[in-house]
Enzyme design. Structure first.
Site, PDB file in Angstrom:
ATOM      1  N   GLY A  81      32.167  31.766  26.983  1.00 21.21           N
ATOM      2  CA  GLY A  81      31.346  32.186  25.839  1.00 21.21           C
ATOM      3  C   GLY A  81      30.473  33.337  26.296  1.00 21.21           C
ATOM      4  O   GLY A  81      30.718  33.959  27.340  1.00 21.21           O
ATOM      5  N   VAL A  82      29.421  33.601  25.523  1.00 21.38           N
ATOM      6  CA  VAL A  82      28.556  34.745  25.808  1.00 21.38           C
ATOM      7  C   VAL A  82      27.942  34.627  27.212  1.00 21.38           C
ATOM      8  O   VAL A  82      27.994  35.564  28.014  1.00 21.38           O
ATOM      9  CB  VAL A  82      27.444  34.830  24.743  1.00 21.38           C
ATOM     10  CG1 VAL A  82      26.520  35.984  25.025  1.00 21.38           C
ATOM     11  CG2 VAL A  82      28.053  34.961  23.361  1.00 21.38           C
ATOM     12  N   GLU A 101      38.121  28.332  30.201  1.00 25.31           N
ATOM     13  CA  GLU A 101      37.717  28.237  28.802  1.00 25.31           C
ATOM     14  C   GLU A 101      38.639  27.257  28.076  1.00 25.31           C
ATOM     15  O   GLU A 101      39.855  27.450  28.048  1.00 25.31           O
ATOM     16  CB  GLU A 101      37.761  29.626  28.159  1.00 25.31           C
ATOM     17  CG  GLU A 101      37.607  29.654  26.649  1.00 25.31           C
ATOM     18  CD  GLU A 101      36.384  28.891  26.143  1.00 25.31           C
ATOM     19  OE1 GLU A 101      35.277  29.213  26.560  1.00 25.31           O
ATOM     20  OE2 GLU A 101      36.562  27.948  25.335  1.00 25.31           O
ATOM     21  N   ALA A 150      28.426  26.789  31.884  1.00 23.19           N
ATOM     22  CA  ALA A 150      27.931  27.639  30.773  1.00 23.19           C
ATOM     23  C   ALA A 150      28.659  27.222  29.508  1.00 23.19           C
ATOM     24  O   ALA A 150      29.360  28.006  28.870  1.00 23.19           O
ATOM     25  CB  ALA A 150      28.167  29.113  31.084  1.00 23.19           C
ATOM     26  N   ARG A 175      24.582  25.786  24.423  1.00 21.19           N
ATOM     27  CA  ARG A 175      23.152  25.460  24.448  1.00 21.19           C
ATOM     28  C   ARG A 175      22.804  24.570  23.266  1.00 21.19           C
ATOM     29  O   ARG A 175      23.495  24.584  22.237  1.00 21.19           O
ATOM     30  CB  ARG A 175      22.305  26.756  24.390  1.00 21.19           C
ATOM     31  CG  ARG A 175      22.485  27.611  25.616  1.00 21.19           C
ATOM     32  CD  ARG A 175      21.637  28.870  25.547  1.00 21.19           C
ATOM     33  NE  ARG A 175      20.217  28.635  25.656  1.00 21.19           N
ATOM     34  CZ  ARG A 175      19.565  28.491  26.806  1.00 21.19           C
ATOM     35  NH1 ARG A 175      20.231  28.564  27.950  1.00 21.19           N
ATOM     36  NH2 ARG A 175      18.273  28.299  26.840  1.00 21.19           N
ATOM     37  N   ASP A 218      15.922  29.659  18.085  1.00 20.53           N
ATOM     38  CA  ASP A 218      17.092  28.829  18.422  1.00 20.53           C
ATOM     39  C   ASP A 218      17.022  27.430  17.826  1.00 20.53           C
ATOM     40  O   ASP A 218      17.995  26.677  17.907  1.00 20.53           O
ATOM     41  CB  ASP A 218      17.214  28.683  19.949  1.00 20.53           C
ATOM     42  CG  ASP A 218      17.629  29.976  20.632  1.00 20.53           C
ATOM     43  OD1 ASP A 218      17.784  30.994  19.930  1.00 20.53           O
ATOM     44  OD2 ASP A 218      17.791  29.974  21.864  1.00 20.53           O
ATOM     45  N   HIS A 251      26.868  66.679  19.734  1.00 24.71           N
ATOM     46  CA  HIS A 251      28.111  66.812  20.506  1.00 24.71           C
ATOM     47  C   HIS A 251      27.762  67.420  21.855  1.00 24.71           C
ATOM     48  O   HIS A 251      27.066  68.430  21.888  1.00 24.71           O
ATOM     49  CB  HIS A 251      29.090  67.707  19.742  1.00 24.71           C
ATOM     50  CG  HIS A 251      30.332  68.021  20.517  1.00 24.71           C
ATOM     51  ND1 HIS A 251      31.293  67.067  20.772  1.00 24.71           N
ATOM     52  CD2 HIS A 251      30.749  69.165  21.109  1.00 24.71           C
ATOM     53  CE1 HIS A 251      32.266  67.641  21.482  1.00 24.71           C
ATOM     54  NE2 HIS A 251      31.959  68.900  21.693  1.00 24.71           N
TER      55      HIS A 251
HETATM   56  P1  NAD Z   1      29.085  29.388  23.792  1.00 24.01           P
HETATM   57  O1  NAD Z   1      29.222  28.307  22.793  1.00 24.01           O
HETATM   58  O2  NAD Z   1      29.088  30.804  23.366  1.00 24.01           O
HETATM   59  O3  NAD Z   1      30.256  29.226  24.900  1.00 24.01           O
HETATM   60  C1  NAD Z   1      30.503  28.044  25.605  1.00 24.01           C
HETATM   61  C2  NAD Z   1      32.006  27.940  25.865  1.00 24.01           C
HETATM   62  O4  NAD Z   1      32.231  26.867  26.747  1.00 24.01           O
HETATM   63  C3  NAD Z   1      32.806  27.667  24.597  1.00 24.01           C
HETATM   64  O5  NAD Z   1      33.725  28.712  24.404  1.00 24.01           O
HETATM   65  C4  NAD Z   1      33.482  26.316  24.898  1.00 24.01           C
HETATM   66  O6  NAD Z   1      34.793  26.255  24.399  1.00 24.01           O
HETATM   67  C5  NAD Z   1      33.483  26.282  26.426  1.00 24.01           C
HETATM   68  N1  NAD Z   1      33.547  24.928  26.997  1.00 24.01           N
HETATM   69  C6  NAD Z   1      32.744  23.866  26.700  1.00 24.01           C
HETATM   70  N2  NAD Z   1      33.121  22.781  27.454  1.00 24.01           N
HETATM   71  C7  NAD Z   1      34.147  23.197  28.238  1.00 24.01           C
HETATM   72  C8  NAD Z   1      34.965  22.568  29.232  1.00 24.01           C
HETATM   73  N3  NAD Z   1      34.810  21.299  29.576  1.00 24.01           N
HETATM   74  N4  NAD Z   1      35.925  23.297  29.850  1.00 24.01           N
HETATM   75  C9  NAD Z   1      36.123  24.594  29.530  1.00 24.01           C
HETATM   76  N5  NAD Z   1      35.393  25.237  28.584  1.00 24.01           N
HETATM   77  C10 NAD Z   1      34.421  24.555  27.964  1.00 24.01           C
HETATM   78  O7  NAD Z   1      27.774  29.022  24.621  1.00 24.01           O
HETATM   79  P2  NAD Z   1      26.951  29.857  25.688  1.00 24.01           P
HETATM   80  O8  NAD Z   1      27.777  30.956  26.277  1.00 24.01           O
HETATM   81  O9  NAD Z   1      26.390  28.829  26.596  1.00 24.01           O
HETATM   82  O10 NAD Z   1      25.802  30.512  24.809  1.00 24.01           O
HETATM   83  C11 NAD Z   1      24.924  29.669  24.071  1.00 24.01           C
HETATM   84  C12 NAD Z   1      24.203  30.426  22.979  1.00 24.01           C
HETATM   85  O11 NAD Z   1      23.312  31.349  23.531  1.00 24.01           O
HETATM   86  C13 NAD Z   1      25.149  31.161  22.062  1.00 24.01           C
HETATM   87  O12 NAD Z   1      24.803  30.860  20.733  1.00 24.01           O
HETATM   88  C14 NAD Z   1      24.864  32.597  22.351  1.00 24.01           C
HETATM   89  O13 NAD Z   1      24.971  33.391  21.179  1.00 24.01           O
HETATM   90  C15 NAD Z   1      23.447  32.583  22.888  1.00 24.01           C
HETATM   91  N6  NAD Z   1      23.257  33.673  23.844  1.00 24.01           N
HETATM   92  C16 NAD Z   1      23.374  34.943  23.416  1.00 24.01           C
HETATM   93  C17 NAD Z   1      23.248  35.984  24.309  1.00 24.01           C
HETATM   94  C18 NAD Z   1      23.379  37.387  23.821  1.00 24.01           C
HETATM   95  O14 NAD Z   1      23.152  37.627  22.661  1.00 24.01           O
HETATM   96  N7  NAD Z   1      23.756  38.347  24.632  1.00 24.01           N
HETATM   97  C19 NAD Z   1      23.043  35.739  25.652  1.00 24.01           C
HETATM   98  C20 NAD Z   1      22.938  34.429  26.061  1.00 24.01           C
HETATM   99  C21 NAD Z   1      23.069  33.401  25.145  1.00 24.01           C
END
Ligand code: NAD
Length: 479
Positions: free
Chosen positions: A194-195, A215, A280, A283, A323, A456
């Site tokens: 994820g992110v 993932e 990760a 959250r 959040d 440009h």
């Molecule tokens: P996320 O939900 O984006 O990603 C977590 C990923 O973990 C998912 O794709 C899920 O399928 C995977 N996962 C979960 N359990 C698993 C397992 N057992 N095995 C393999 N994969 C597994 O969550 P995140 O990356 O922790 O982010 C949390 C929140 O924080 C998000 O809403 C995000 O938008 C926010 N955030 C945003 C930013 C930014 O805007 N740049 C930065 C940090 C966090």
């Protein structure tokens, strides 16, 4: 237990971006304001700014800048005819630089609180009645109560623990500890692409750790436009990121000085040995113990605070922002805007918030940024759309910088020409998206963009050129 007499106009619980911006706006509008927060830094000292500053985006972006620079020195300089020898890495110094930056920024928030005469309490707050909080001071002194005519809950979110990959913050670590490693793991695995997983992979992968992202989902990055996600997958894997989709981690444990990770995919069960494992996997809102049962604060089944479109909870005078709610994604700038929006409501001002034009950014290298709807959502809604795409490689600025990857995709309504979405992958996408956000805020059409003069040579020309594509006008840029 003693009762502290002052009754504040507003008490904000949480001093992350949503909370501190709300407290400052309240004070600017003449409201008697207090803010309660319990964060402590690595030295156990009080610091404002919350997870976003201390263990999230700001900490992450600071390290990402260092990692980007290190990677460029090692890989990109030669293209420019520059040779640099003996480049070495001091990760402890890098972490220290990050810590001093977040420390300075945290102190700036303290200064702003003082400037605006905001009373700041270092304590854990619990809502016990609609207008009353129970405070447990962090220094161990006697608990007491605070009263406010309005209370704004802004306690943010924290990582979701996985029972089968228990964090010890030495070998199996959470996203906070992942921003504080002082040595480079040779082999690193991350649960979740994820992110957060991608941003951490961008840091440690660019610093030289062999990084494997596991993932569970079969598809990669479901939120952005899928064309951008495909492009991101192509670029990241080309950079050397080991991205394993459909790979669900089922167990992880420390074995000697390594971590053994078990995961399943379509082919069966697999085992992986790594030096460190980062969890990760998402959250959750920090609502545990936020309100006493007798306060009757309404939460949904996932623990988010139930709010209406004005961030009002079910309790009179109590708001929730950032959040804690599902009004928008977990993004710092969403929380900041909600903080201001609520402060202005309390002060009786005319105010508004536009979730439709909220930009999203993934701080990888290259970055991903977008605003508005994706092609997939618009097609599912049956909207008549037209699409303009322009690759950065066709701009002279990208060629000059040696960073030509990525593209700009603009989606407009086929009949009204209104901009419906803009999606970017490429260096500086987080900055370039601001023009798209402004254009959409002002209800611009693609023709407005096509007729807007862009300097440009700049990367922003890719945006202009994507809009020109609708008019079937010739590109202005050679190449
Ligand atoms: P996320 O939900 O984006 O990603 C977590 C990923 O973990 C998912 O794709 C899920 O399928 C995977 N996962 C979960 N359990 C698993 C397992 N057992 N095995 C393999 N994969 C597994 O969550 P995140 O990356 O922790 O982010 C949390 C929140 O924080 C998000 O809403 C995000 O938008 C926010 N955030 C945003 C930013 C930014 O805007 N740049 C930065 C940090 C966090």
């Amino acid at each position: 237990m003693s009762t502290i007499p002052p009754i504040y106009d507003v008490i904000v619980v949480g001093a992350g971006p949503a909370g501190y911006s709300s407290a400052i706006r309240c004070a600017q509008l003449g409201l008697r304001t207090a803010c309660v927060d319990h964060w402590r830094n690595k030295q156990g000292q009080r610091i404002l700014g919350g997870a976003h500053l201390n263990s999230g985006c700001v900490a992450s972006i600071t390290l990402l800048e260092s990692a980007r620079l290190y990677h460029a020195l090692n890989h990109d300089l030669k293209k420019h005819g520059i040779h640099a020898d003996n480049i070495s890495l001091d990760i402890a110094a890098m972490i220290q630089r990050k810590d001093s930056i977040i420390d300075a920024l945290g102190h700036k928030i303290t200064d702003l609180f003082k400037l605006h005469k905001i009373d700041s309490f270092h304590a854990t707050a619990k809502l016990i009645k609609p207008r009353q909080l129970h405070l447990t001071p962090i220094d161990g002194s006697e608990p007491y109560r605070l009263e406010g005519k309005h209370i704004i809950l802004a306690t943010g979110s924290s990582p979701i623990p996985l029972p089968y990959a228990k964090v010890d913050n030495e070998f199996i670590i959470d996203s906070f500890a992942a921003l504080n490693m002082t040595t480079l793991p040779k082999k690193l695995a991350i649960i979740g692409a994820g992110v957060i997983g991608l941003e951490l992979a961008a840091i440690w992968g660019r610093l030289g750790a062999h990084t494997v992202l596991l993932e569970a989902q079969e598809s990669f990055l479901s939120l952005p436009d899928q064309q951008i996600s495909r492009e991101a997958y192509r670029i990241y894997t080309q950079q050397g990121l080991d991205l394993r989709l459909g790979a669900r981690v089922t167990a992880a444990k420390k074995v000697g000085k390594k971590v053994q990770v078990e995961y399943q995919d379509q082919e069966g069960n697999h085992s992986l040995k790594v030096d460190r494992l980062i969890v990760a996997s998402g959250r959750k809102p920090n609502t545990e113990n936020l309100a006493a049962p007798e306060a009757s604060l309404l939460l949904d089944e996932n623990g988010y605070v139930h709010v209406d479109e004005n961030c009002r909870t079910n309790l009179p005078g109590v708001f929730a922002i950032g959040d804690l709610t599902v009004l928008g994604p977990m993004l710092a700038h969403k929380g900041i805007e909600e903080g201001v929006f609520v402060a202005e409501q309390i002060a009786g001002k005319h105010t508004a918030i536009h979730y439709d034009t909220l930009p999203s950014v993934i701080y990888t290298d290259p970055e991903i940024a977008w605003v508005g709807q994706t092609e997939q959502v618009l097609r599912a809604l049956g909207e008549p759309i037209k699409i303009g795409i322009f690759p950065f490689s066709a701009t002279s600025r990208a060629q000059a910088s040696g960073r030509t990857e990525g593209l700009v995709k603009i989606i407009a309504h086929a009949e009204s020409d209104a901009l419906l979405g803009v999606h970017i992958i490429g260096p500086k996408a987080s900055e370039l998206i601001a023009e798209a956000v402004l254009a959409m805020e002002f209800s611009a059409s693609s023709e407005d963009l096509a007729r807007t003069i862009h300097a440009h040579p700049t990367r922003s020309e890719a945006f202009h050129e994507a809009a020109l594509a609708f008019k079937k006008m010739l590109s202005h840029i050679p190449g």
